[in-house]
Scaffold this motif. Structure first.
Motif, PDB file in Angstrom:
ATOM      1  N   UNK A   1       0.829  -1.210   0.000  1.00  0.00           N
ATOM      2  CA  UNK A   1       0.000   0.000   0.000  1.00  0.00           C
ATOM      3  C   UNK A   1       0.866   1.264   0.000  1.00  0.00           C
ATOM      4  N   UNK A   2       2.185   1.098   0.136  1.00  0.00           N
ATOM      5  CA  UNK A   2       3.043   2.287   0.125  1.00  0.00           C
ATOM      6  C   UNK A   2       3.726   2.434  -1.242  1.00  0.00           C
ATOM      7  N   UNK A   3       4.004   3.695  -1.586  1.00  0.00           N
ATOM      8  CA  UNK A   3       4.460   4.053  -2.939  1.00  0.00           C
ATOM      9  C   UNK A   3       5.552   3.139  -3.486  1.00  0.00           C
ATOM     10  N   UNK A   4       6.653   3.019  -2.727  1.00  0.00           N
ATOM     11  CA  UNK A   4       7.815   2.331  -3.299  1.00  0.00           C
ATOM     12  C   UNK A   4       7.645   0.819  -3.374  1.00  0.00           C
ATOM     13  N   UNK A   5       6.640   0.274  -2.687  1.00  0.00           N
ATOM     14  CA  UNK A   5       6.404  -1.165  -2.793  1.00  0.00           C
ATOM     15  C   UNK A   5       5.796  -1.495  -4.157  1.00  0.00           C
ATOM     16  N   UNK A   6       5.132  -0.522  -4.790  1.00  0.00           N
ATOM     17  CA  UNK A   6       4.593  -0.748  -6.139  1.00  0.00           C
ATOM     18  C   UNK A   6       5.456  -0.074  -7.195  1.00  0.00           C
TER      19      UNK A   6
END
Ligand code: HEC
Ligand code: HEC
Ligand code: HEC
Ligand code: HEC
Length: 165
Positions: free
Chosen positions: A155-160
């Motif tokens: 759900x956090x930016x850098x994970x996607x």
């Protein structure tokens, strides 16, 4: 029919089957989500595991996939396409969620100041491609994280969006 003609028929139908087979397998397991409608991608490109999402996760977490493929694919009225098959033509999200990017900050501020109703905000938000994606992807991931603790879907930016070089 003479022998040559028979061979031709066999070869031609084999080619047809082959073509059908290739056609049915055209959904790649990983789709880089980098829509060409964007002049520039500010964030790292999301490598979306379509295969895992559509097969493994859908089976393992069936409760989150009540609408099957329709969890992500829907028609022009937003009605889920639950019975989609591999090989069916699928419209790209950008065809309906037409504006590249997220809602500009300025516009969001205006909405707040004018006290635009939440439901109307959601409608206008959905015109933006990245907002539609974030709502779809994060929506399910949040539900997943709540239910399947301590497992985590990003759900956090850098994970996607992987960090850009
Ligand atoms: C978790 C979300 C999700 C699920 C579930 C899902 N898809 Fe997709 N699918 C996507 C996204 C996102 C794209 C890329 C759309 C775009 O480029 O605008 C896509 C693209 C496609 C494409 C086009 C592939 C290409 O190369 O252009 C096909 C065909 C497709 N999906 C079929 C299916 C089928 C059939 C199912 C169900 C068995 C399914 N999808 C389930 C999210 C999903
Ligand atoms: C053929 C047009 C069309 C396509 C293609 C399309 N959408 Fe939509 N989408 C809609 C419409 C219409 C709605 C309903 C809008 C509303 O309620 O104001 C909607 C609603 C949504 C919603 C809100 C659902 C909710 O809970 O209310 C999300 C999220 C969304 N779309 C994401 C996507 C994603 C991601 C893709 C690509 C995989 C996609 N859409 C492809 C037309 C489309
Ligand atoms: C219907 C539910 C659902 C939707 C919609 C969904 N996901 Fe997921 N996603 C999952 C689940 C469940 C997991 C984690 C499974 C696990 O950890 O066992 C996951 C994991 C991931 C992961 C990490 C593991 C991997 O497979 O790469 C990424 C990245 C990801 N999702 C991206 C996306 C993107 C991008 C979208 C929107 C296009 C999306 N997801 C939409 C259910 C969903
Ligand atoms: C669950 C996965 C996921 C998460 C988490 C996520 N995004 Fe995205 N984001 C996407 C997808 C998918 C797109 C669509 C990219 C495309 O198709 O071109 C997108 C598009 C974007 C875009 C427009 C394209 C670009 O690169 O300029 C921006 C900006 C963006 N996201 C910012 C963010 C920010 C900031 C966060 C954290 C607050 C975030 N995203 C978290 C999946 C995710």
């Amino acid at each position: 029919m003479n022998k040559m003609l028979w061979i031709l028929v066999v070869v031609a139908s084999a080619a047809l089957f082959l073509a059908a087979g290739i056609y049915a397998k055209t959904v790649p397991d990983v789709i880089p989500l980098q829509d060409p409608a964007y002049k520039e991608h500010k964030k790292g490109v999301v490598q979306f595991s379509h295969g895992k999402h559509q097969k493994d996760y859908a089976k393992e977490y069936a409760d989150l996939y009540a609408r099957g493929c329709g969890e992500c694919h829907h028609d022009k009225d937003g009605k889920p396409l639950a019975n989609l098959n591999e090989g069916d033509p699928v419209q790209k999200c950008i065809e309906c969620h037409k504006k590249p990017g997220e809602v500009p900050k300025e516009l969001k501020k205006q909405w707040r100041e004018k006290k635009v109703k939440k439901a109307d905000q959601k409608k206008m938000k959905l015109e933006y491609h990245a907002e539609a994606y974030h709502m779809n992807c994060r929506g399910c991931h949040k539900a997943f994280n709540k239910k399947y603790k301590p497992k985590k879907a990003p759900t956090t930016c850098t994970k996607c969006h992987p960090k850009k070089e």
